[in-house]
Scaffold this motif. Sequence first.
Motif, PDB file in Angstrom:
ATOM      1  N   LYS A 120      25.917   5.832  12.347  1.00 29.48           N
ATOM      2  CA  LYS A 120      24.177   6.198  11.878  1.00 29.48           C
ATOM      3  C   LYS A 120      23.704   5.969  13.624  1.00 29.48           C
ATOM      4  O   LYS A 120      23.248   6.647  14.088  1.00 29.48           O
ATOM      5  CB  LYS A 120      24.133   6.026  11.389  1.00 29.48           C
ATOM      6  CG  LYS A 120      22.447   6.568  10.792  1.00 29.48           C
ATOM      7  CD  LYS A 120      21.378   5.474   9.675  1.00 29.48           C
ATOM      8  CE  LYS A 120      20.305   6.115  10.449  1.00 29.48           C
ATOM      9  NZ  LYS A 120      19.047   4.916   9.452  1.00 29.48           N
ATOM     10  N   THR A 121      23.978   4.715  13.625  1.00 24.74           N
ATOM     11  CA  THR A 121      22.897   4.462  14.571  1.00 24.74           C
ATOM     12  C   THR A 121      23.343   4.765  16.177  1.00 24.74           C
ATOM     13  O   THR A 121      22.938   5.140  16.423  1.00 24.74           O
ATOM     14  CB  THR A 121      23.134   2.406  14.900  1.00 24.74           C
ATOM     15  OG1 THR A 121      22.463   2.122  13.814  1.00 24.74           O
ATOM     16  CG2 THR A 121      22.092   1.941  15.766  1.00 24.74           C
ATOM     17  N   THR A 122      25.166   4.906  15.995  1.00 20.84           N
ATOM     18  CA  THR A 122      25.459   5.255  17.727  1.00 20.84           C
ATOM     19  C   THR A 122      25.064   6.825  17.896  1.00 20.84           C
ATOM     20  O   THR A 122      24.316   6.999  19.438  1.00 20.84           O
ATOM     21  CB  THR A 122      27.334   5.163  17.767  1.00 20.84           C
ATOM     22  OG1 THR A 122      27.511   4.401  17.229  1.00 20.84           O
ATOM     23  CG2 THR A 122      27.363   5.405  18.825  1.00 20.84           C
ATOM     24  N   ALA A 123      24.941   7.600  17.389  1.00 20.38           N
ATOM     25  CA  ALA A 123      24.514   8.741  17.429  1.00 20.38           C
ATOM     26  C   ALA A 123      22.996   9.321  17.400  1.00 20.38           C
ATOM     27  O   ALA A 123      22.350  10.401  18.211  1.00 20.38           O
ATOM     28  CB  ALA A 123      24.678   9.152  15.781  1.00 20.38           C
ATOM     29  N   GLN A 124      22.064   7.793  16.838  1.00 19.64           N
ATOM     30  CA  GLN A 124      21.008   7.985  17.035  1.00 19.64           C
ATOM     31  C   GLN A 124      20.249   7.604  17.891  1.00 19.64           C
ATOM     32  O   GLN A 124      19.214   8.486  19.392  1.00 19.64           O
ATOM     33  CB  GLN A 124      20.133   6.480  16.440  1.00 19.64           C
ATOM     34  CG  GLN A 124      18.261   6.871  16.537  1.00 19.64           C
ATOM     35  CD  GLN A 124      17.855   5.234  15.809  1.00 19.64           C
ATOM     36  OE1 GLN A 124      18.972   5.579  14.245  1.00 19.64           O
ATOM     37  NE2 GLN A 124      16.247   5.739  16.047  1.00 19.64           N
ATOM     38  N   LEU A 125      20.856   7.118  18.593  1.00 15.90           N
ATOM     39  CA  LEU A 125      20.833   6.805  20.834  1.00 15.90           C
ATOM     40  C   LEU A 125      21.167   7.495  21.863  1.00 15.90           C
ATOM     41  O   LEU A 125      20.777   7.559  22.539  1.00 15.90           O
ATOM     42  CB  LEU A 125      22.261   5.401  21.106  1.00 15.90           C
ATOM     43  CG  LEU A 125      21.618   3.543  20.197  1.00 15.90           C
ATOM     44  CD1 LEU A 125      23.022   2.984  19.985  1.00 15.90           C
ATOM     45  CD2 LEU A 125      20.296   3.341  20.664  1.00 15.90           C
TER      46      LEU A 125
END
Length: 203
Positions: A120-125
């Motif tokens: 989730k965090t990598t996609a958000q970044l």
Amino acid sequence: MEIEDTYKTIDKPSKEVLFKDKNSKFFGYAFPVFTEDDVKIHIESLKKTHHAARHWCYAYQIGTETIQFRANDDGEPNNSAGMPIYGQIQSFEVTNILIVVVRYFGGVKLGVGGLINAYKTTAQLALENSKIKTKTININYLITFEYKNMNKVMRVIKERNLNVINQKLELNCQITISVRRKEADSVFKTFQNIFEVSIKTLN
């Protein structure tokens, strides 16, 4: 009722982003896509770039009215990768987009909760590193008329400030215009009511 005729998307790929957790590395990418073939091309290319990685998880959404989407865990536990990535596509309200997160395993298991957070965090970044643009949903019309009726047609195009994307001006003329969805009906009716001018929808 107000017709929704805008959508958000990206025009060019994002810069690569990196998220690390317990020695695992997650590289994130966002790409503009319009077909499933576009999706395959980007994933195959990333598999070559990151041939030593363990997982290439992704999610994409294509379309403005009819939505087509897919989330792929690529060997990670069910719904721990693809859906968290797709959740970010929904949260940023973007379409015609593919997000791929490439994982290098660092030897320490993250558990399902850790994986969900990492993807989730990598996609958000990746999305935060993309230039997101708002575009209009347009309808293309082909207007056909004889040369003698040119002035009537051109007057409407000028008055309504219409976007001409193609024109063939000969004895029999053809002009293709692109119209925002919310104005489409009234533009169509205007041309329909002009004597000796025909209009049809292209898309």
